[in-house]
Design an enzyme around this catalytic site. Structure first.
Site, PDB file in Angstrom:
ATOM      1  N   HIS A   1       1.903   4.435  -3.176  1.00  0.00           N
ATOM      2  CA  HIS A   1       1.417   5.545  -3.364  1.00  0.00           C
ATOM      3  C   HIS A   1       2.567   6.467  -4.511  1.00  0.00           C
ATOM      4  O   HIS A   1       2.826   7.295  -4.612  1.00  0.00           O
ATOM      5  CB  HIS A   1       1.866   6.675  -1.652  1.00  0.00           C
TER       6      HIS A   1
ATOM      7  N   HIS B   1       0.639  -0.820  -0.130  1.00  0.00           N
ATOM      8  CA  HIS B   1       0.026  -0.025  -0.193  1.00  0.00           C
ATOM      9  C   HIS B   1       1.082   1.054  -0.225  1.00  0.00           C
ATOM     10  O   HIS B   1       0.689   2.673  -0.469  1.00  0.00           O
ATOM     11  CB  HIS B   1      -0.788  -0.564   1.396  1.00  0.00           C
ATOM     12  N   GLU B   2       1.878   1.078   1.057  1.00  0.00           N
ATOM     13  CA  GLU B   2       3.023   2.345   1.176  1.00  0.00           C
ATOM     14  C   GLU B   2       3.275   2.810  -0.195  1.00  0.00           C
ATOM     15  O   GLU B   2       3.766   3.634  -0.736  1.00  0.00           O
ATOM     16  CB  GLU B   2       3.896   2.344   2.136  1.00  0.00           C
TER      17      GLU B   2
END
Length: 294
Positions: free
Chosen positions: A81, A77-78
């Site tokens: 970004h 998820h990170e």
């Protein structure tokens, strides 16, 4: 994550994260600083995306007796970004995904779901995000309002629900729900591949469309701008072979043919619609949507 997403277009020329770009374009010296058990905070994680040639920073925190560094979905998820920030702004950093109606958190959840799918999962399987990090079982509902699922009795979120909660993760849940539905419709059409590097399954096609859509969309896109970029990606990559699957996924989540985005700077002025264009004949079934009172 770097090696997999490279195959789908997040390359040196597209602004990816590498020390040495091997003469393939872009600017080097921007590998990810991945910080495990960072003590700056707890029960969270983040990813800062500077412009090309500057190193992004991922901070992973501990939550009680649980280490977020052992939760693959949070790590993906990170990193996601970084993917969406770099591709939307042609490697210019993170200035193009700061508007009110943008799917940054949703793209990140989508990457996490696709890359952590288990062989026995089907479209109605409940998929939570962040389960391990917060001490939930693998089958838990996760840290979002609803677990992700094609089954709208499990995850009923649609574009009509955005105005009720404009927190960035709540906004992202709606975007990811549509992308996850699209993924499963493409899997039903083409099958699924366990080969993330060179497979031709529906999951591979979904990833390719999402990455290409990020490249094609404008700076500060609203949801319908991003939807249209995915449709354009399908036109470029697959000669519009998947137009109706894409429309069906977005229509069942309220981003159909007659939907109105309003200002991409605002997350409270959209008008949902659940219809398909005339060229796609089947109208998806819609269940009751989430409201603020839920």
């Amino acid at each position: 994550i770097h090696d997999v997403i490279y195959q789908y277009g997040f390359t040196e020329a597209a602004g990816n994260f590498q020390v040495n770009n091997y003469g393939r374009g872009g600017t080097g010296n921007d590998d990810v600083m991945a910080e495990a058990q960072d003590g700056a905070s707890t029960c969270n994680a983040n990813f800062a995306t500077p412009v090309e040639g500057n190193r992004p920073r991922m901070q992973m925190f501990v939550c009680g007796n649980r280490d977020g560094d052992l939760d693959n979905a949070v790590i993906i998820h990170e990193y996601g970004h970084g993917i969406s920030n770099r591709l939307t702004n042609a490697a210019g950093g993170n200035t193009c995904l700061s508007n009110g109606e943008q799917g940054g958190e949703g793209w990140s959840d989508f990457f996490a779901l696709v890359l952590s799918k288990k062989p026995g999962d089907n479209k109605n399987t409940e998929r939570g995000i962040g389960n391990y990090a917060v001490g939930l079982p693998a089958t838990g509902e996760g840290i979002r309002r609803y677990p992700y699922s094609y089954d709208m009795s499990i995850n009923p979120l649609t574009y009509a629900d955005m105005a009720a909660s404009t927190e960035v993760h709540d906004i992202g849940e709606i975007w990811c729900a549509a992308l996850w539905d699209m993924h499963w419709l493409l899997v039903e059409k083409y099958g699924i591949s366990t080969d993330f590097y060179s497979g031709n399954g529906g999951n591979n096609i979904a990833l390719k469309l999402v990455i290409e859509g990020l490249k094609l969309q404008k700076c500060s896109p609203g949801f319908l701008d991003s939807r249209n970029a995915i449709l354009k990606a399908d036109s470029i990559l697959y000669a519009k072979a998947n137009t109706c699957e894409i429309w069906t996924a977005f229509a069942r989540r309220g981003m159909g043919f007659s939907a109105v985005q309003g200002s991409a700077a605002l997350a409270s002025d959209q008008t949902a619609a659940f219809n398909l264009p005339a060229s796609c004949s089947t109208t998806p079934t819609v269940t009751a949507s989430f409201t603020a009172s839920d």
